[in-house]
Structure formats: C-alpha cells, structure tokens
Design a protein around this motif. Structure first.
Motif, short mmCIF file in Angstrom:
data_model
loop_
_atom_site.label_atom_id
_atom_site.label_comp_id
_atom_site.label_asym_id
_atom_site.label_seq_id
_atom_site.Cartn_x
_atom_site.Cartn_y
_atom_site.Cartn_z
N MET A 1 -1.78 13.85 10.68
CA MET A 1 -3.23 13.98 10.49
C MET A 1 -4.00 13.09 11.45
O MET A 1 -5.01 13.51 12.04
N ARG A 2 -3.56 11.87 11.67
CA ARG A 2 -4.29 10.96 12.55
C ARG A 2 -4.13 11.32 14.02
O ARG A 2 -5.00 11.03 14.82
N VAL B 1 4.25 9.13 5.21
CA VAL B 1 4.06 8.54 6.53
C VAL B 1 3.97 9.62 7.60
O VAL B 1 3.11 9.59 8.47
N SER B 2 4.86 10.61 7.53
CA SER B 2 4.81 11.67 8.54
C SER B 2 3.54 12.49 8.45
O SER B 2 2.94 12.83 9.47
N TYR C 1 0.82 -1.21 0.00
CA TYR C 1 0.00 0.00 0.00
C TYR C 1 0.85 1.26 0.00
O TYR C 1 0.49 2.27 -0.61
N LEU C 2 1.97 1.24 0.67
CA LEU C 2 2.80 2.43 0.77
C LEU C 2 3.34 2.85 -0.59
O LEU C 2 3.38 4.05 -0.89
N ASN C 3 3.73 1.92 -1.42
CA ASN C 3 4.20 2.28 -2.76
C ASN C 3 3.08 2.86 -3.61
O ASN C 3 3.31 3.77 -4.40
N GLU C 4 1.87 2.36 -3.46
CA GLU C 4 0.76 2.86 -4.25
C GLU C 4 0.32 4.24 -3.79
O GLU C 4 0.02 5.11 -4.60
N ALA C 5 0.26 4.47 -2.48
CA ALA C 5 -0.26 5.72 -1.96
C ALA C 5 0.78 6.84 -1.97
O ALA C 5 0.44 8.00 -2.21
N ALA C 6 2.02 6.54 -1.72
CA ALA C 6 3.03 7.58 -1.56
C ALA C 6 3.69 7.97 -2.87
O ALA C 6 4.16 9.08 -3.01
#
Length: 72
Positions: free
Chosen positions: A68-69, A62-63, A48-53
C-alpha cells in the motif's frame, strides 16, 4: 594465541581491580542502559505490530502495508 588471549584478559582484570572512580562511572552507565532499554521501552515504545496485525498474521500485515505504501 592462547597466551595472547590470557595476557589481554589479565590486563583488563588488573585494570578493573585498580579502578576507584571508574567503578562509579561504570555503575552510572549500567543504570542508564537499564533505564533506556527496559523502562523506557515498556512505557513509550509499545509493540505496534502485535496490536495491529493480530495473532499469526504479522507477515501478511507487513507485506500489505509495504504494498500500500509503495503504491502511493
């Protein structure tokens, strides 16, 4: 110390040589681990990280998500 390591190694080698049912069980365990870690990961756990970032922005993504969370 070297004698202790050698005797432990020899103990396990002799044990695995004399196994009959154990070899079949270790084969089943190896097949299950292969299925869990390679086959299921490819189909059910995408990266997921490669797709979203995108490319090269993983740290920023990530930061910003953590900030935000934490603000909710």
């Amino acid at each position: 110390m070297k004698n202790l390591v050698t005797s432990i190694w020899q103990f396990y080698v002799d044990g695995f040589r004399s196994m009959t049912l154990g070899r079949t069980l270790w084969l089943i365990i190896a097949i299950k681990l292969f299925i869990m870690f390679f086959i299921l990961r490819l189909f059910f756990f995408p990266n997921y990280l490669n797709e979203a970032a995108g490319e090269g922005d993983k740290e920023d993504y990530v930061s910003s998500e953590l900030i935000m969370r934490a603000g909710r």
